[in-house]
Design a protein around this motif. Sequence first.
Motif, PDB file in Angstrom:
ATOM      1  N   GLN A  31       0.811  -1.215   0.000  1.00 56.08           N
ATOM      2  CA  GLN A  31       0.000   0.000   0.000  1.00 56.08           C
ATOM      3  C   GLN A  31       0.848   1.271   0.000  1.00 56.08           C
ATOM      4  OE1 GLN A  31      -2.277   0.269   3.626  1.00 56.08           O
ATOM      5  NE2 GLN A  31      -3.933   1.401   2.652  1.00 56.08           N
TER       6      GLN A  31
ATOM      7  N   HIS B 153       1.926   5.579   4.888  1.00 53.75           N
ATOM      8  CA  HIS B 153       1.037   6.746   4.924  1.00 53.75           C
ATOM      9  C   HIS B 153       0.505   6.937   6.343  1.00 53.75           C
ATOM     10  CE1 HIS B 153      -1.686   3.321   4.610  1.00 53.75           C
ATOM     11  NE2 HIS B 153      -2.595   4.075   5.203  1.00 53.75           N
TER      12      HIS B 153
ATOM     13  N   ASP C 140      -3.260   8.014   8.209  1.00 60.99           N
ATOM     14  CA  ASP C 140      -4.664   7.945   7.810  1.00 60.99           C
ATOM     15  C   ASP C 140      -5.324   9.318   7.835  1.00 60.99           C
ATOM     16  OD1 ASP C 140      -4.670   5.276   7.342  1.00 60.99           O
ATOM     17  OD2 ASP C 140      -5.412   4.733   9.332  1.00 60.99           O
TER      18      ASP C 140
ATOM     19  N   ARG D 133      -7.638   3.346  15.925  1.00 58.71           N
ATOM     20  CA  ARG D 133      -8.277   2.240  15.208  1.00 58.71           C
ATOM     21  C   ARG D 133      -7.954   0.902  15.853  1.00 58.71           C
ATOM     22  NH1 ARG D 133      -7.221   3.458   8.909  1.00 58.71           N
ATOM     23  NH2 ARG D 133      -8.798   1.873   8.580  1.00 58.71           N
TER      24      ARG D 133
ATOM     25  N   HIS E   6       2.174   3.810   8.444  1.00 61.07           N
ATOM     26  CA  HIS E   6       1.936   2.385   8.248  1.00 61.07           C
ATOM     27  C   HIS E   6       1.491   2.126   6.815  1.00 61.07           C
ATOM     28  CE1 HIS E   6      -2.019   4.128   8.938  1.00 61.07           C
ATOM     29  NE2 HIS E   6      -2.538   3.105   8.286  1.00 61.07           N
TER      30      HIS E   6
HETATM   31 FE   LIG Z   1      -4.046   3.357   6.641  1.00 60.42          FE
END
Ligand SMILES: [Fe+2]
Length: 303
Positions: free
Chosen positions: A142, A145, A147, A161, A263
């Motif tokens: 991914q 980054h 969030d 989260r 992450h």
């Molecule tokens: Fe994320």
Amino acid sequence: MAAADSTIAEVLEFDERTDFSAPDIRAQVRDALENGNVLYLKGCGFELTERERAIITDPKIIFRGNEQRAKRTGRPTLTFDMAVDRLLFNSIRMPERREIEAMLRRYSVWSRDLLEKLVPDFARACEQNRIIYRPAERAQRQGLHVDTTYLYPTQGRSKLRIFCNIDPSGRPREWELGERFENFAQRYLPSIRIERSWFEKTTDRAASLARIVTGQRTGYDHVLEKMRQLGKQDRDFQKKSPRRNFSFPAGSAWVALTDVVLHGGVSGQHALDQVFFLPPEVMRDPSRSALRILERLSGHTLV
Ligand SMILES: [Fe+2]
């Protein structure tokens, strides 16, 4: 206990025998989150019922029979909006859609109870925002980054989260963890112009999306989103910045403030997570929140 000055986010492991009500454990848990580390709760994951397992492993239900396309696109990403109490934008047919919604509702109660056990002060102050279920297998990395939540501006609140790997076939979910938030912010903040209009107008793009955007976007939401974009586009950063990999086994849970922890998903299938919004003033040290770090580094008030 992870050192706060370590250059990469640390993972702290606990298991189902841990007494989270013990004062020293409670302090460790809270500090780990506030310092931008990840809590890994081995063997403490959300358990599916037999029926739920059967539903999520049936490709006809979740992927409408096209699992290969799901693997290529990583979709669907299913979002359960707590405010309207249903799944948004999905093509899952009835009656299974209702059953998946019931599973996600059960997950929301489970997550709230877990947060209450881990950091009761956070549980009392957090808004429970939405649940995300990613049934598709991740086909590619991914990228590191932080969030951001375009449709749900947090207005300066952190994103806490609670994730679970619910893969019925038992495969781990692999993540990369990156450098500390302050380094990341220093890298990109100088190229972000902080605009007065973000604070004065309510008639920006959010207004045109008023039906789906919940609440007004603040400077914090804008800055974090731009930082995320710049980081994602920066090939050098994505290739060379320091990182550690971590595998979260099926049946485990993990918790982090994901606006502070760099992450990125690497591989895995069937992950659930509950997003909470945490007001910085509830933290033992609010200066460790993404909002306060960005305000200090930019010299602007961002909410
Ligand atoms: Fe994320």
